[in-house]
Write a protein that holds these residues in place. Structure first.
Motif, PDB file in Angstrom:
ATOM      1  N   ALA A  11       0.779  -1.105  -0.062  1.00 13.02           N
ATOM      2  CA  ALA A  11      -0.017  -0.047   0.042  1.00 13.02           C
ATOM      3  C   ALA A  11       0.837   1.179  -0.079  1.00 13.02           C
ATOM      4  O   ALA A  11       2.041   1.209   0.233  1.00 13.02           O
ATOM      5  CB  ALA A  11      -0.866  -0.103   1.241  1.00 13.02           C
ATOM      6  N   VAL A  12       0.276   2.352  -0.420  1.00 19.49           N
ATOM      7  CA  VAL A  12       0.756   3.573  -0.213  1.00 19.49           C
ATOM      8  C   VAL A  12      -0.225   4.492   0.516  1.00 19.49           C
ATOM      9  O   VAL A  12      -1.222   4.100   0.405  1.00 19.49           O
ATOM     10  CB  VAL A  12       1.093   4.324  -1.496  1.00 19.49           C
ATOM     11  N   PRO A  13       0.142   5.545   1.143  1.00 20.20           N
ATOM     12  CA  PRO A  13      -0.724   6.588   1.612  1.00 20.20           C
ATOM     13  C   PRO A  13      -1.641   7.340   0.468  1.00 20.20           C
ATOM     14  O   PRO A  13      -1.214   7.594  -0.500  1.00 20.20           O
ATOM     15  CB  PRO A  13       0.036   7.792   2.419  1.00 20.20           C
ATOM     16  N   SER A  14      -3.131   7.377   0.824  1.00 20.51           N
ATOM     17  CA  SER A  14      -3.992   8.144  -0.195  1.00 20.51           C
ATOM     18  C   SER A  14      -3.620   9.766   0.128  1.00 20.51           C
ATOM     19  O   SER A  14      -3.889  10.301  -1.243  1.00 20.51           O
ATOM     20  CB  SER A  14      -5.217   7.797   0.381  1.00 20.51           C
ATOM     21  N   ASP A  15      -3.289  10.173   0.953  1.00 20.19           N
ATOM     22  CA  ASP A  15      -2.868  11.519   1.248  1.00 20.19           C
ATOM     23  C   ASP A  15      -1.309  11.841   0.641  1.00 20.19           C
ATOM     24  O   ASP A  15      -0.485  11.172   0.995  1.00 20.19           O
ATOM     25  CB  ASP A  15      -2.866  12.033   2.797  1.00 20.19           C
ATOM     26  N   GLN A  16      -1.458  12.632  -0.457  1.00 22.52           N
ATOM     27  CA  GLN A  16      -0.071  13.034  -1.076  1.00 22.52           C
ATOM     28  C   GLN A  16       0.864  13.728   0.047  1.00 22.52           C
ATOM     29  O   GLN A  16       1.966  13.888  -0.279  1.00 22.52           O
ATOM     30  CB  GLN A  16      -0.445  13.559  -2.471  1.00 22.52           C
ATOM     31  N   GLY A  17      -0.084  14.624   0.835  1.00 24.05           N
ATOM     32  CA  GLY A  17       0.817  15.301   1.800  1.00 24.05           C
ATOM     33  C   GLY A  17       1.575  14.537   2.968  1.00 24.05           C
ATOM     34  O   GLY A  17       2.080  15.192   3.869  1.00 24.05           O
ATOM     35  N   SER A  18       1.176  13.242   3.108  1.00 27.84           N
ATOM     36  CA  SER A  18       1.613  12.411   4.152  1.00 27.84           C
ATOM     37  C   SER A  18       2.828  12.278   4.216  1.00 27.84           C
ATOM     38  O   SER A  18       3.706  12.277   3.357  1.00 27.84           O
ATOM     39  CB  SER A  18       1.098  11.150   4.026  1.00 27.84           C
ATOM     40  N   ALA A  19       3.592  12.458   5.540  1.00 29.08           N
ATOM     41  CA  ALA A  19       5.111  12.459   5.788  1.00 29.08           C
ATOM     42  C   ALA A  19       5.805  11.048   5.529  1.00 29.08           C
ATOM     43  O   ALA A  19       6.848  11.172   5.014  1.00 29.08           O
ATOM     44  CB  ALA A  19       5.431  12.783   7.270  1.00 29.08           C
ATOM     45  N   THR A  20       4.598   9.972   5.225  1.00 27.62           N
ATOM     46  CA  THR A  20       5.302   8.655   4.998  1.00 27.62           C
ATOM     47  C   THR A  20       5.760   8.698   3.541  1.00 27.62           C
ATOM     48  O   THR A  20       6.818   8.015   3.328  1.00 27.62           O
ATOM     49  CB  THR A  20       4.088   7.749   5.099  1.00 27.62           C
ATOM     50  N   TRP A  21       5.233   9.714   2.612  1.00 28.63           N
ATOM     51  CA  TRP A  21       6.142   9.763   1.440  1.00 28.63           C
ATOM     52  C   TRP A  21       7.490   9.987   1.329  1.00 28.63           C
ATOM     53  O   TRP A  21       8.250   9.573   0.551  1.00 28.63           O
ATOM     54  CB  TRP A  21       5.155  10.782   0.317  1.00 28.63           C
ATOM     55  N   ASN A  22       7.865  10.748   2.397  1.00 23.96           N
ATOM     56  CA  ASN A  22       9.318  11.102   2.732  1.00 23.96           C
ATOM     57  C   ASN A  22      10.213   9.849   2.893  1.00 23.96           C
ATOM     58  O   ASN A  22      11.191   9.523   2.319  1.00 23.96           O
ATOM     59  CB  ASN A  22       9.597  12.015   3.767  1.00 23.96           C
ATOM     60  N   VAL A  23       9.366   8.904   3.814  1.00 24.66           N
ATOM     61  CA  VAL A  23      10.229   7.387   3.769  1.00 24.66           C
ATOM     62  C   VAL A  23      10.163   6.939   2.693  1.00 24.66           C
ATOM     63  O   VAL A  23      11.115   6.199   1.972  1.00 24.66           O
ATOM     64  CB  VAL A  23       9.420   6.885   4.865  1.00 24.66           C
ATOM     65  N   ILE A  24       9.187   6.943   1.873  1.00 27.52           N
ATOM     66  CA  ILE A  24       9.119   6.215   0.572  1.00 27.52           C
ATOM     67  C   ILE A  24       9.849   6.470  -0.396  1.00 27.52           C
ATOM     68  O   ILE A  24      10.710   5.833  -1.156  1.00 27.52           O
ATOM     69  CB  ILE A  24       7.421   6.025  -0.031  1.00 27.52           C
ATOM     70  N   ASN A  25      10.098   7.918  -0.663  1.00 27.20           N
ATOM     71  CA  ASN A  25      11.005   8.385  -1.587  1.00 27.20           C
ATOM     72  C   ASN A  25      12.194   8.741  -1.182  1.00 27.20           C
ATOM     73  O   ASN A  25      13.160   8.545  -2.173  1.00 27.20           O
ATOM     74  CB  ASN A  25      10.213   9.739  -2.199  1.00 27.20           C
ATOM     75  N   GLY A  26      12.526   8.732   0.016  1.00 32.90           N
ATOM     76  CA  GLY A  26      13.988   9.137   0.447  1.00 32.90           C
ATOM     77  C   GLY A  26      14.498   8.082   1.559  1.00 32.90           C
ATOM     78  O   GLY A  26      15.841   8.307   1.843  1.00 32.90           O
ATOM     79  N   GLY A  27      13.791   7.067   1.856  1.00 31.63           N
ATOM     80  CA  GLY A  27      14.307   6.275   2.649  1.00 31.63           C
ATOM     81  C   GLY A  27      14.504   6.777   4.129  1.00 31.63           C
ATOM     82  O   GLY A  27      13.741   7.614   4.398  1.00 31.63           O
ATOM     83  N   TYR A  28      15.585   6.433   4.959  1.00 30.81           N
ATOM     84  CA  TYR A  28      15.578   6.749   6.206  1.00 30.81           C
ATOM     85  C   TYR A  28      17.180   6.817   6.801  1.00 30.81           C
ATOM     86  O   TYR A  28      17.743   5.890   6.188  1.00 30.81           O
ATOM     87  CB  TYR A  28      14.596   6.145   7.085  1.00 30.81           C
ATOM     88  N   SER A  29      17.502   7.627   7.857  1.00 28.93           N
ATOM     89  CA  SER A  29      18.655   7.582   8.243  1.00 28.93           C
ATOM     90  C   SER A  29      18.864   7.711   9.815  1.00 28.93           C
ATOM     91  O   SER A  29      17.735   7.758  10.318  1.00 28.93           O
ATOM     92  CB  SER A  29      19.315   8.779   7.652  1.00 28.93           C
ATOM     93  N   PRO A  30      19.945   7.611  10.196  1.00 26.96           N
ATOM     94  CA  PRO A  30      20.036   7.739  11.837  1.00 26.96           C
ATOM     95  C   PRO A  30      19.524   9.249  12.312  1.00 26.96           C
ATOM     96  O   PRO A  30      19.089   9.111  13.562  1.00 26.96           O
ATOM     97  CB  PRO A  30      21.578   7.654  12.011  1.00 26.96           C
ATOM     98  N   LEU A  31      19.466  10.110  11.551  1.00 20.02           N
ATOM     99  CA  LEU A  31      18.972  11.547  11.834  1.00 20.02           C
ATOM    100  C   LEU A  31      17.383  11.478  11.594  1.00 20.02           C
ATOM    101  O   LEU A  31      16.767  12.575  12.019  1.00 20.02           O
ATOM    102  CB  LEU A  31      19.940  12.722  11.068  1.00 20.02           C
TER     103      LEU A  31
END
Length: 581
Positions: free
Chosen positions: A78-98
């Motif tokens: 799945a993906v979020p229905s809300d295009q403004g969801s912060a989860t898209w940052n995770v989907i598009n950019g991954g994640y880091s220790p920061l």
């Protein structure tokens, strides 16, 4: 570990009332002291019991895990229905220790500290009932094991602090080293083995479920630790330890991210642990899967987390955006992927890619696995007595900002899992996620035990009769006709069957997210283009279904484990980061 992780307040709150003369109301909470919690003059241990309930409340709740959404919006399902969801940052950019997410390091160590404080102090209470403190101490040790398991599956090996209750000013607090993955597994299993026979008596199968789909069973202690939960958690831990991420067949892992070499016996240990739960004969598959959505206590649930809270009714959160029930517009927060939809076979059990399956791309949802209708809102399906309209310009994909502030499906689908069978009703039936009743999140149900057993046994000895039996039981309950698997499957073919069954059976139950990581397939299935469908309504009333790409998540193999937050590394020179972060 930061001081905020280790330091725990003595002030507690509980979500239930207990029958005792001393109550929270007769003592100012701001003045609650150590002596008051472990009161030697209170034979009921009223506040000590409340302390344990607070530990239960620190278990993850599910369903609003990541930015107010379900965890699977960061998976291939799945993906979020809300295009403004912060989860898209995770989907598009991954994640880091920061910049990470679903981080539970601090929560888990705070809960572990609370467990250790109970174990260090509960004997100060002059318990009138000698069995109660034995039960509570065993419960707390199982809970502590769960918090370690929650970190183990996210980070690999973590510091093991045993029964220590650190003083915030103890200099050794910030010198703790990560234990090896092997030592963490051994510790958790040894804890579970030590207390498995010291907990509350088990409920009977009859007490666990009414069978009518609307009424809970009569088990008054449901949700509290028992031997069955202990054994089920052990099976989860050992399955994780046997999985490719931590039990590699080629390149050895570092000591805190897995074992140094492959060992097939780990699969046997996991299979034996799951079989031990099966052999209790205390659980069964509910014949109707909707019972899992409408009851809290039933024959299939093994371990649940009570007391979760939700922003709105679950029905409003998940239903397509064109529906308004009780003057509340639906949110349609989750957009399932085409990959998930296509994973559901036809009702005859054949994959839609099989030319003999009967699949019709012009009528793609007809005669499918019944779990598809229980899991996904799709165009033309029925919900609350009207046809779902996810075609372009339809009520549930209006393509404007007049409905739900412009939030709408990104894929042509919405998530239906967890809702009652309200296709032909005009309002929502209360479900186990409904705020008008005690909300519940199921951690482990019997179908999980069956498929865990099948996976581990297949990896250890191949697809024997017991593997077939376990998988076919789940397929039979799902409503596949025929439900029997093809005879003569190879180990690899059976592996694919089991993995797909897990995907379908536990869609949106926080299984897929971790499964694709422990199987080391996330880069292949998630770090690639994810699809939806554009549905166009034709002049003659038919529909055209055109695939479309909705996301291409950023993913590489290091992300099979979460990074440890940079704060932890900075305050502790002995804390090693996960590889390549």
């Amino acid at each position: 570990m930061k001081k905020k992780i280790i330091y725990a307040m003595l002030v507690i709150s509980v979500a239930f009332s207990v029958s005792c003369q001393k109550t929270f109301e007769d003592h100012p909470l701001t003045n609650t002291t150590d002596e008051y919690i472990w009161d030697s003059s209170d034979p009921t241990g009223n506040f000590a019991q409340g302390w344990v309930i607070k530990i239960y409340s620190q278990l993850p709740t599910g369903y609003i895990r990541i930015n107010g959404n379900i965890l699977e919006v960061a998976s291939d399902d799945a993906v979020p229905s809300d295009q403004g969801s912060a989860t898209w940052n995770v989907i598009n950019g991954g994640y880091s220790p920061l910049n990470t997410y679903d981080d539970n390091w601090g929560t888990c160590y705070g809960a572990i500290r609370r467990c250790n404080m109970f174990l260090a102090n509960y004997k100060r209470v002059n318990w009138a009932d000698p069995t109660l403190p034995k039960w509570l101490a065993a419960e707390v040790r199982v809970l502590r094991s769960i918090f370690y398991y929650e970190m183990l599956k996210r980070y690999g090996g973590v510091p093991l602090i045993g029964d220590q209750v650190f003083d915030p000013n103890d200099p050794t607090l910030f010198t703790q080293k990560r234990a090896s993955f092997d030592d963490c597994v051994k510790y958790i299993v040894s804890e579970l083995d030590a207390v498995k026979d010291d907990m509350r008596p088990e409920a009977t199968l009859a007490q666990r479920g009414s069978g009518n789909g609307t009424t809970d069973g009569t088990d008054g202690d449901f949700g509290r630790m028992r031997k069955s939960i202990d054994l089920a958690i052990k099976a989860k831990v050992l399955l994780l330890a046997a999985s490719p991420l931590f039990n590699p067949s080629s390149t050895p892992n570092l000591d805190y991210t897995g074992y140094a070499s492959y060992d097939a016996s780990r699969w046997k240990a996991a299979a034996d642990a799951a079989k031990a739960v099966m052999d209790l004969n205390l659980f069964a598959l509910e014949s109707n899967r909707y019972i899992l959505n409408t009851t809290h206590i039933n024959k299939e649930f093994i371990f649940v987390r009570f007391g979760a809270s939700y922003q709105t009714t679950f029905g409003n959160r998940m239903s397509p955006v064109g529906y308004t029930v009780g003057n509340v517009a639906s949110n349609g927060l989750v957009s399932p992927t085409q990959e998930l939809v296509d994973a559901f076979p036809m009702k005859n059990g054949k994959a839609i890619t099989d030319p003999t399956s009967g699949y019709d791309p012009n009528n793609p949802y007809a005669n499918r696995d019944p779990r598809l209708d229980q899991t996904i809102f799709y165009n033309g399906g029925t919900w609350l007595k009207r046809a779902i309209q996810t075609y372009e310009g339809g009520l549930d994909k209006p393509n404007n900002n007049t409905v739900n502030s412009g939030v709408q499906t990104q894929t042509g689908y919405y998530a239906k899992k967890g809702l009652a069978n309200d296709n032909n009703n005009t309002s929502f039936t209360p479900t186990m996620y409904h705020p008008s009743v005690t909300a519940t999140f199921c951690w482990i149900r019997y179908a999980d035990i069956l498929l865990m057993y099948a996976e581990a046994q297949n990896e250890y000895s191949g697809p024997d009769a017991s593997v077939y039996s376990a998988v076919e039981a789940v397929r039979q309950r799902a409503g596949l006709v025929p439900y029997a698997l093809p005879v003569g499957l190879s180990q690899s073919q059976m592996r694919d069957m089991i993995r797909n069954e897990r995907r379908l059976e536990f869609a949106f139950e926080e299984q897929r997210y971790y499964d694709i990581r422990r199987w080391k397939i996330a880069k292949t299935v998630y770090g690639t283009a994810l699809h939806g469908v554009t549905v166009t309504k034709n002049a003659n009333g038919t529909f055209t279904y055109t695939p479309k790409v909705v996301a291409t998540p950023f993913y590489d193999d290091r992300m099979n484990l979460l990074p440890i937050l940079n704060n932890e590394i900075q305050v502790n020179p002995n804390m090693k980061q996960n590889p390549n972060y």
